[in-house]
Scaffold this active site. Structure first.
Site, mmCIF file in Angstrom:
data_model
loop_
_atom_site.group_PDB
_atom_site.id
_atom_site.type_symbol
_atom_site.label_atom_id
_atom_site.label_comp_id
_atom_site.label_asym_id
_atom_site.label_seq_id
_atom_site.Cartn_x
_atom_site.Cartn_y
_atom_site.Cartn_z
ATOM 1 N N HIS A 129 40.870 -8.899 -13.059
ATOM 2 C CA HIS A 129 41.415 -7.418 -13.435
ATOM 3 C C HIS A 129 42.114 -6.881 -12.232
ATOM 4 O O HIS A 129 42.016 -7.294 -10.950
ATOM 5 C CB HIS A 129 40.280 -6.528 -13.383
ATOM 6 C CG HIS A 129 40.349 -5.120 -14.104
ATOM 7 N ND1 HIS A 129 40.774 -4.018 -13.165
ATOM 8 C CD2 HIS A 129 40.101 -4.587 -15.274
ATOM 9 C CE1 HIS A 129 41.085 -3.014 -13.885
ATOM 10 N NE2 HIS A 129 40.578 -3.104 -15.057
ATOM 11 N N ASP A 207 33.162 -9.599 -8.669
ATOM 12 C CA ASP A 207 33.025 -8.274 -9.429
ATOM 13 C C ASP A 207 32.311 -8.325 -10.979
ATOM 14 O O ASP A 207 32.671 -9.078 -11.769
ATOM 15 C CB ASP A 207 34.805 -8.154 -9.923
ATOM 16 C CG ASP A 207 34.969 -6.816 -10.824
ATOM 17 O OD1 ASP A 207 34.073 -6.096 -10.979
ATOM 18 O OD2 ASP A 207 36.221 -6.777 -11.407
ATOM 19 N N GLN A 210 31.657 -6.278 -15.667
ATOM 20 C CA GLN A 210 31.342 -6.606 -17.120
ATOM 21 C C GLN A 210 30.069 -7.396 -17.228
ATOM 22 O O GLN A 210 29.255 -7.013 -17.945
ATOM 23 C CB GLN A 210 32.392 -7.731 -17.703
ATOM 24 C CG GLN A 210 33.764 -6.966 -17.768
ATOM 25 C CD GLN A 210 33.857 -5.920 -18.676
ATOM 26 O OE1 GLN A 210 33.152 -5.847 -19.700
ATOM 27 N NE2 GLN A 210 34.835 -5.115 -18.540
ATOM 28 N N LYS A 233 30.291 1.474 -17.526
ATOM 29 C CA LYS A 233 29.944 0.357 -18.322
ATOM 30 C C LYS A 233 28.510 0.068 -18.848
ATOM 31 O O LYS A 233 28.273 -0.393 -19.668
ATOM 32 C CB LYS A 233 30.680 -0.819 -17.918
ATOM 33 C CG LYS A 233 32.095 -0.484 -17.747
ATOM 34 C CD LYS A 233 33.134 -1.980 -17.143
ATOM 35 C CE LYS A 233 34.358 -1.554 -16.730
ATOM 36 N NZ LYS A 233 35.321 -1.297 -17.665
#
Length: 413
Positions: A129, A207, A210, A233
C-alpha cells in the site's frame, strides 16, 4: 444471545443484528456491503462506547486531577492493556496510539529512520500500500537511504528467494512489508520473513492493517520488531491506530512530534522526553476513538478470532468458486494463502463501471488502484474491482454479487 452456534460456526444473523447499517437500503435494494477492506462497519458496542463516553464521562486525560478526568484516563489507558493482550505484546508500554497505520509507519520512518545511516537500505515489496511505500521514499530522499523492492511471483506471493538476495550484503536496516495485501489478499509468511531479516542484521516491520482483522496476531510468535494496524478496519472508529514496537527500539528512537504530553521537562533552552510510549503521543489524543477501539477489540474477542478466521476462510473459498463461473471474469492473483480480499477484472467492462452498476443494485465494492499503483503496474493493470469480506458477510451476499456480475456481463456483450 450467543453469536456462536454449535460446531464453532458463527451465528451470522445474531452478528448482523449488531450492525444497524446493514438494515439500510441503497437504491431501494438491501445493502450488500463488500468493501470491508477499505473500512469496516461498526457494531452497536462501538457506537455505544463512543456515545456513552461523550454522554457520561468525557474529559481530557492524564493531567486532570478531577474525577471525570481520572475516570476517562483510566478508560483510555485500559485500552493500552487490551491492545497489548490482543497482540500478545510483552509490555503495555510498547503500545503507541497513532491516528492510523499510515501515521504509525511514518513514525517509524521518521524516528527509526533517524537511526539508519547513509548507505543502509530499507526493503519493501511490490505489493505494498502507498502507506508503506511513500514514507520510505521520503526517508530515502531525506537521508540517503537506499530503497530496495522485493518482487512478487506471478501468483502474487512474495518471492522469498529474491528477498534473500536483497538481504545478502548485510546493508539492510529494515524490512517493511505487508502482513496481508489489500489487493491480492496475499498473507505473507511473516515468521519466515522475520527470520531472514534478523539473520541479515535487519529489523522487520509488518503492516497489519488487513491481517489483524481476519486472524489472531501474536507479535512475539511472528518475530516482529514493529507492527501496525488501524482501528477503522477492525470494526472500530476512524482516527485511531496502533504502533507496537519492541521497547528497546522505542527507547532508542527520537520523538516523532513535539508538544504536550510527550515531554518530561521543558525550558526555553531545552526539553526532555517522557518515557515510552508517551514520548510518541504528543498533544491531546483521540480519547473517544481509543476507548471505542477497546470496545471493538473486546467485541471481536467475544466472538473469537479463530471462529472469525474459519468463517472468512469459508467465505473466501466460496466466493472464489462462485466468481469463477462468471463469464469473462478474471480473478487477480492465486496466492498460496489468501485472506478475505478478492480483486478481479471483467473482459470489456471497466472496473469503475462494474462498481457503479453493482452500486445500483445495492452492492458496495471498491474499484481503482487501491492505493497500490506500483502493484497495478506489476500486474499489467490500471485498476481492478475488489470485493472484501467482514465477519458480518454471508454467502447469500456473495451469491447476489455473482448473479449481478453475470447480468452486468450480459449487458456489455
Amino acid at each position: 444471545m450467543s453469536v456462536l452456534q454449535h460446531k464453532n460456526t458463527l451465528d451470522s444473523a445474531a452478528i448482523r443484528a449488531q450492525f444497524p447499517i446493514l438494515g439500510e437500503k441503497v437504491h431501494d435494494r438491501p445493502l450488500v456491503f463488500l468493501d470491508s477492506a477499505a473500512s469496516a462497519q461498526k457494531p452497536v458496542a462501538v457506537i455505544d462506547a463512543m456515545a456513552n463516553t461523550m454522554r457520561t464521562q468525557y474529559a481530557n486525560i492524564h493531567r486532570g486531577l478531577h474525577w471525570m478526568s481520572e475516570r476517562t484516563t483510566e478508560a483510555y489507558e485500559g485500552v493500552r492493556d487490551l491492545v497489548a493482550a490482543f497482540l500478545n505484546a510483552p509490555s503495555r508500554n510498547e503500545i503507541v496510539f497513532t491516528r492510523n497505520s499510515t501515521e504509525a509507519i511514518n513514525l517509524v520512518a521518521h524516528s527509526f529512520g533517524a537511526l539508519l545511516k547513509p548507505g543502509q537500505a530499507v526493503v519493501i515489496s511490490e505489493m505494498e500500500h502507498h502507506a508503506n511505500l511513500v514514507p520510505w521514499q521520503m526517508l530515502r530522499d531525506r537521508a540517503g537511504i537506499e530503497l530496495r523492492i522485493a518482487p512478487i511471483t506471478d501468483a502474487g506471493d512474495l518471492d522469498l528467494e529474491a528477498l534473500q538476495t536483497l538481504l545478502a550484503d548485510g546493508k539492510v536496516g529494515l524490512v517493511a512489508v505487508t502482513h496481508m495485501s489489500n489487493v491480492l489478499g496475499t498473507v505473507t509468511p511473516a515468521k519466515a520473513i522475520a527470520d531472514m531479516a534478523h539473520a541479515a542484521g535487519a529489523q522487520v516491520l509488518f503492516d497489519g492493517s488487513q491481517s489483524v482483522v481476519h486472524r489472531k496476531t501474536d507479535v512475539q510468535a511472528l518475530g516482529a520488531d514493529f507492527y501496525t494496524f488501524t482501528g477503522h478496519k477492525l470494526y472500530g472508529p476512524t482516527g485511531i491506530g496502533v504502533l507496537w514496537a519492541r521497547k528497546e527500539l522505542l527507547d532508542a528512537m527520537p520523538p516523532f512530534m513535539g508538544g504536550g504530553d510527550m515531554i518530561s521537562t521543558v525550558t526555553f533552552e531545552r526539553s526532555t522526553w517522557a518515557n515510552v510510549p508517551h514520548k510518541f503521543e504528543a498533544g491531546t489524543p483521540a480519547i473517544i476513538e481509543t476507548i471505542a477501539l477497546g470496545a471493538a477489540i473486546t467485541w471481536v474477542e467475544s466472538i473469537g478470532m479463530d471462529a472469525i478466521a474459519a468463517h472468512e476462510a469459508y467465505l473466501t473459498a466460496y466466493a472464489l468458486n462462485r466468481l469463477q463461473d462468471v463469464p469473462g471474469l478474471n480473478i487477480v492473483g492465486q496466492p498460496q494463502d489468501r485472506g478475505g480480499v478478492i480483486s478481479f477484472t471483467m473482459a470489456d467492462v471497466h472496473p469503475h463501471d462494474i462498481a457503479t452498476l453493482l452500486d445500483r443494485n445495492g452492492i458496495a465494492i471498491r474499484a481503482g488502484h487501491h492505493c497500490a499503483e506500483p502493484l497495478m503496474r506489476r500486474l499489467g493493470l490500471t485498476a481492478t474491482a475488489r470485493a472484501s469480506f467482514g465477519l458480518y458477510t454471508v454467502k447469500e451476499e456473495i451469491d447476489v454479487l455473482a448473479d449481478t456480475l453475470v447480468r452486468i456481463r450480459d449487458f456489455f456483450v
